[in-house]
Design a protein around this motif. Structure first.
Motif, short mmCIF file in Angstrom:
data_model
loop_
_atom_site.label_atom_id
_atom_site.label_comp_id
_atom_site.label_asym_id
_atom_site.label_seq_id
_atom_site.Cartn_x
_atom_site.Cartn_y
_atom_site.Cartn_z
N MET A 91 57.27 35.05 -47.46
CA MET A 91 58.14 36.19 -47.63
C MET A 91 59.28 36.09 -46.61
O MET A 91 59.07 35.72 -45.46
CB MET A 91 57.36 37.49 -47.42
N VAL A 92 60.47 36.43 -47.04
CA VAL A 92 61.65 36.40 -46.18
C VAL A 92 61.85 37.79 -45.60
O VAL A 92 61.75 38.80 -46.29
CB VAL A 92 62.90 35.98 -46.97
N LYS A 93 62.12 37.84 -44.30
CA LYS A 93 62.40 39.11 -43.63
C LYS A 93 63.71 38.98 -42.87
O LYS A 93 63.94 38.00 -42.15
CB LYS A 93 61.27 39.44 -42.66
N LEU A 94 64.59 39.97 -43.06
CA LEU A 94 65.86 39.99 -42.33
C LEU A 94 65.74 40.92 -41.14
O LEU A 94 65.08 41.95 -41.21
CB LEU A 94 66.99 40.50 -43.23
N SER A 95 66.37 40.54 -40.05
CA SER A 95 66.42 41.42 -38.88
C SER A 95 67.81 41.33 -38.27
O SER A 95 68.58 40.42 -38.57
CB SER A 95 65.34 41.05 -37.86
N ARG A 96 68.11 42.30 -37.42
CA ARG A 96 69.42 42.33 -36.78
C ARG A 96 69.45 41.38 -35.61
O ARG A 96 68.56 41.37 -34.77
CB ARG A 96 69.73 43.73 -36.24
N GLY A 97 70.52 40.60 -35.58
CA GLY A 97 70.76 39.74 -34.43
C GLY A 97 71.75 40.44 -33.49
O GLY A 97 71.68 41.65 -33.31
N ARG A 98 72.67 39.68 -32.96
CA ARG A 98 73.66 40.22 -32.03
C ARG A 98 74.64 41.15 -32.73
O ARG A 98 75.03 40.91 -33.86
CB ARG A 98 74.44 39.09 -31.36
N CYS A 99 75.05 42.17 -32.01
CA CYS A 99 76.06 43.10 -32.51
C CYS A 99 77.41 42.40 -32.53
O CYS A 99 77.78 41.70 -31.59
CB CYS A 99 76.11 44.33 -31.60
N ARG A 100 78.17 42.58 -33.59
CA ARG A 100 79.48 41.96 -33.75
C ARG A 100 80.62 42.94 -33.47
O ARG A 100 81.77 42.66 -33.75
CB ARG A 100 79.61 41.42 -35.17
N LEU A 101 80.29 44.08 -32.88
CA LEU A 101 81.29 45.12 -32.66
C LEU A 101 82.44 44.63 -31.79
O LEU A 101 83.60 44.95 -32.04
CB LEU A 101 80.61 46.34 -32.02
N ARG A 102 82.15 43.81 -30.79
CA ARG A 102 83.21 43.27 -29.92
C ARG A 102 84.27 42.52 -30.76
O ARG A 102 85.46 42.68 -30.56
CB ARG A 102 82.59 42.32 -28.90
N TYR A 103 83.83 41.73 -31.71
CA TYR A 103 84.74 40.94 -32.54
C TYR A 103 85.49 41.83 -33.54
O TYR A 103 86.67 41.61 -33.80
CB TYR A 103 83.97 39.84 -33.27
N LEU A 104 84.81 42.82 -34.06
CA LEU A 104 85.46 43.73 -35.00
C LEU A 104 86.53 44.57 -34.30
O LEU A 104 87.60 44.82 -34.87
CB LEU A 104 84.43 44.63 -35.67
N LEU A 105 86.27 44.98 -33.07
CA LEU A 105 87.28 45.72 -32.31
C LEU A 105 88.49 44.84 -32.03
O LEU A 105 89.63 45.29 -32.16
CB LEU A 105 86.68 46.25 -31.00
N ALA A 106 88.26 43.59 -31.67
CA ALA A 106 89.37 42.67 -31.42
C ALA A 106 90.18 42.45 -32.69
O ALA A 106 91.41 42.42 -32.65
CB ALA A 106 88.84 41.35 -30.87
N ARG A 107 89.50 42.30 -33.82
CA ARG A 107 90.17 42.07 -35.10
C ARG A 107 91.04 43.26 -35.50
O ARG A 107 92.15 43.08 -36.02
CB ARG A 107 89.14 41.78 -36.18
N THR A 108 90.55 44.45 -35.24
CA THR A 108 91.28 45.66 -35.65
C THR A 108 92.21 46.17 -34.54
O THR A 108 92.96 47.12 -34.76
CB THR A 108 90.30 46.79 -36.03
N LYS A 109 92.11 45.56 -33.35
CA LYS A 109 92.93 45.95 -32.20
C LYS A 109 92.69 47.41 -31.80
O LYS A 109 93.60 48.12 -31.41
CB LYS A 109 94.41 45.67 -32.45
N ILE A 110 91.43 47.82 -31.91
CA ILE A 110 91.01 49.16 -31.47
C ILE A 110 90.20 48.98 -30.20
O ILE A 110 89.33 48.12 -30.12
CB ILE A 110 90.16 49.86 -32.55
N THR A 111 90.49 49.78 -29.18
CA THR A 111 89.73 49.70 -27.93
C THR A 111 88.42 50.48 -28.06
O THR A 111 88.27 51.31 -28.95
CB THR A 111 90.53 50.29 -26.76
N GLN A 112 87.53 50.21 -27.13
CA GLN A 112 86.28 50.97 -27.11
C GLN A 112 86.56 52.45 -26.90
O GLN A 112 85.92 53.30 -27.51
CB GLN A 112 85.36 50.45 -26.01
N ALA A 113 87.52 52.76 -26.04
CA ALA A 113 87.88 54.16 -25.78
C ALA A 113 88.42 54.83 -27.04
O ALA A 113 88.07 55.98 -27.34
CB ALA A 113 88.91 54.25 -24.65
N GLU A 114 89.24 54.12 -27.80
CA GLU A 114 89.79 54.67 -29.04
C GLU A 114 88.68 54.87 -30.07
O GLU A 114 88.63 55.87 -30.77
CB GLU A 114 90.88 53.76 -29.60
N LEU A 115 87.76 53.91 -30.15
CA LEU A 115 86.63 54.04 -31.08
C LEU A 115 85.78 55.25 -30.68
O LEU A 115 85.33 56.01 -31.55
CB LEU A 115 85.79 52.77 -31.08
#
Length: 72
Positions: A1-25
């Protein structure tokens, strides 16, 4: 059986891509800057509700917020 789980959060990369700061988010979502930082630095996993909110603000799919790990 295959089980999916969460690995590393990609939020850092998504913020860079959208040019939104953590404070703005933080301002746009109502989550504290510390909470955003915890997610970005993989200190905590976000809830489904938080992931849905962030995906909406960042205009991405929830699945993009974390790397997926496949366990066989």
């Amino acid at each position: 059986m295959v089980k999916l789980s969460r690995g590393r959060c990609r939020l850092r990369y998504l913020l860079a891509r959208t040019k939104i700061t953590q404070a703005e988010l933080s301002r746009r979502t109502g989550y504290s800057k510390q909470q955003i930082s915890n997610w970005v630095n993989n200190r905590e996993l976000m809830s489904f509700e938080a992931a849905a909110t962030l995906a909406y603000v960042l205009k991405c799919q929830i699945e993009e917020l974390y790397e997926l790990v496949i366990n066989h």
